[in-house]
Design a protein around this motif. Structure first.
Motif, short mmCIF file in Angstrom:
data_model
loop_
_atom_site.label_atom_id
_atom_site.label_comp_id
_atom_site.label_asym_id
_atom_site.label_seq_id
_atom_site.Cartn_x
_atom_site.Cartn_y
_atom_site.Cartn_z
N HIS A 66 0.85 -1.19 0.00
CA HIS A 66 0.00 0.00 0.00
C HIS A 66 0.89 1.24 0.00
N LYS A 67 0.52 2.23 -0.82
CA LYS A 67 1.36 3.41 -1.01
C LYS A 67 0.52 4.68 -0.91
N PRO A 68 0.03 4.99 0.27
CA PRO A 68 -0.81 6.19 0.42
C PRO A 68 0.01 7.46 0.26
N GLU A 69 -0.58 8.47 -0.38
CA GLU A 69 0.10 9.77 -0.46
C GLU A 69 0.29 10.35 0.93
N LYS A 70 -0.72 10.19 1.79
CA LYS A 70 -0.63 10.65 3.17
C LYS A 70 -0.93 9.48 4.09
N VAL A 71 0.06 9.12 4.89
CA VAL A 71 -0.06 7.92 5.70
C VAL A 71 -1.16 8.05 6.76
N SER A 72 -1.48 9.29 7.16
CA SER A 72 -2.51 9.47 8.18
C SER A 72 -3.86 9.83 7.59
N SER A 73 -4.03 9.62 6.28
CA SER A 73 -5.35 9.83 5.68
C SER A 73 -6.34 8.86 6.31
N GLN A 74 -7.57 9.30 6.46
CA GLN A 74 -8.55 8.46 7.14
C GLN A 74 -8.79 7.15 6.39
N GLU A 75 -8.71 7.21 5.08
CA GLU A 75 -8.91 6.00 4.28
C GLU A 75 -7.86 4.94 4.61
N PHE A 76 -6.60 5.35 4.70
CA PHE A 76 -5.53 4.39 5.01
C PHE A 76 -5.63 3.92 6.45
N VAL A 77 -5.91 4.85 7.36
CA VAL A 77 -6.05 4.48 8.77
C VAL A 77 -7.18 3.48 8.96
N ASP A 78 -8.29 3.69 8.27
CA ASP A 78 -9.42 2.75 8.35
C ASP A 78 -9.02 1.38 7.82
N TYR A 79 -8.22 1.37 6.75
CA TYR A 79 -7.78 0.10 6.18
C TYR A 79 -6.92 -0.67 7.19
N VAL A 80 -5.91 0.01 7.76
CA VAL A 80 -5.04 -0.66 8.73
C VAL A 80 -5.86 -1.12 9.93
N GLY A 81 -6.78 -0.28 10.37
CA GLY A 81 -7.62 -0.65 11.51
C GLY A 81 -8.46 -1.89 11.25
N SER A 82 -8.89 -2.06 9.99
CA SER A 82 -9.72 -3.23 9.65
C SER A 82 -8.95 -4.54 9.78
N LEU A 83 -7.62 -4.47 9.75
CA LEU A 83 -6.79 -5.67 9.89
C LEU A 83 -6.58 -6.06 11.35
N LYS A 84 -6.91 -5.15 12.26
CA LYS A 84 -6.80 -5.36 13.70
C LYS A 84 -5.38 -5.77 14.13
N PRO A 85 -4.38 -4.95 13.82
CA PRO A 85 -3.02 -5.27 14.25
C PRO A 85 -2.86 -5.10 15.76
#
Length: 324
Positions: A66-85
């Motif tokens: 995954h290569k987000p332009e902004k690592v703290s964008s809500q879209e990327f944060v939601d994606y990482v959160g969905s994986l439940k690390p």
């Protein structure tokens, strides 16, 4: 009862993170959920879009990076959160993380920083340690906080710098240490209650991003200072000076050099002594740098004796930092 693998999401861009993510991938104690890196950037003369060093490796291993332009964008944060690390690991990524990502996982974000914190916070800790003539460096395993490398430190793994340590060789050392230690460090944080200790912020030093122009040598500085710059600028951006050819100045990359005692009387900084196929350069501290390998403009890298055969340089000529 055997503990379940620790669920880790990895974020990084630099080559220093490759041994670490390899160790996470190979460990039965870790469940590597995914990898994120910087977007592909233009590189080389043709400015072709090129993945980061870490993304190049990860994609070759079959990861969908995954290569987000902004690592703290809500879209990327939601994606990482969905994986439940259980924990997010960050190494040499190049963007500040905001609180929505810092506090996403139960054990927050763990950063592997390439210095002995609180020293050399910032973008160029390896380069700066070599340039500063440090005798040791290391990787700090840190709980990430809102500021730049200000978080509390779980553990520091130190390495010794050799006399001719370069940024490239030190990066390899630190990458190896991170790869060997990271799995255990994560286990101790998640399963064994390892606590982070606040840094002494009064002792903090910082280092900024290095650009290509930094490699220009300044002969008014001491020979030791210039030699450290030669080591620090390997492999990038390299170091160079200029020399006179007729009415033109040509660029000369200095690839290898050493300190030397000279019997010459006081010379102007940049003035050269040519003797027995050797080239010595006077520096601002009344000491000398002996040049061993160079890369003339438009030519291959070569030994100094081969360069001197055709360069036409003689005693009293000067190398210069000014290209005009």
């Amino acid at each position: 009862m055997k503990q379940a693998p620790i669920k880790v999401f990895f974020i990084g861009s630099g080559a220093i993170g490759i041994p670490a993510v390899m160790a996470l991938q190979e460990s039965v104690e870790i469940d590597l959920l995914g990898v994120a890196s910087q977007p592909d950037r233009p590189a080389g003369r043709k400015r072709r879009l090129t993945p980061s060093p870490l993304a190049t490796w990860a994609e070759s291993e079959g990861f969908s990076v995954h290569k987000p332009e902004k690592v703290s964008s809500q879209e990327f944060v939601d994606y990482v959160g969905s994986l439940k690390p259980d924990i997010v690991v960050v190494i040499a990524y190049g963007q500040l993380l905001r609180e929505n990502l810092l506090h996403l996982a139960p054990f927050s974000c763990l950063n592997v920083h390439a210095s002995i914190l609180p020293f050399y916070r910032g973008a160029s800790p390896i380069f700066s340690a070599v340039l500063g003539g440090e005798k040791e460096s290391g990787v700090a395993i840190m709980k990430m906080a809102k500021g730049m490398d200000t978080g509390a430190v779980y553990r520091t793994h130190k390495v010794v710098l050799e006399d001719q340590e370069t940024t490239g060789s030190l990066e390899l050392k630190l990458a190896d240490v991170a790869g060997k230690q990271l799995v255990k460090d994560i286990q101790d944080v998640v399963h064994n209650g390892l606590e982070a200790i606040e840094q002494n912020h009064d002792l903090a030093t910082s280092c900024s991003k290095i650009d290509k122009s930094f490699g220009l040598l300044d002969w008014s500085k001491s020979a030791k200072s210039n030699l450290r710059k030669i080591f620090a600028c390997q492999p990038w951006p390299g170091t160079w000076t200029y020399y006179q050819v007729g009415d033109k100045l040509k660029r000369l990359a200095i690839c290898k050099a050493s300190l030397v005692n000279s019997s010459s009387s006081k010379l102007t900084p940049g003035e050269i002594v040519v003797e027995d196929s050797c080239l010595q350069v006077a520096c601002g501290s009344l000491d000398f740098l002996e040049v061993h390998r160079v890369k003339p403009e438009g030519k291959r890298e070569m030994d100094i004796k081969d360069f001197l055969l055709g360069a036409g340089l003689t005693n009293g000529d000067c190398l210069t930092s000014v290209n005009h």
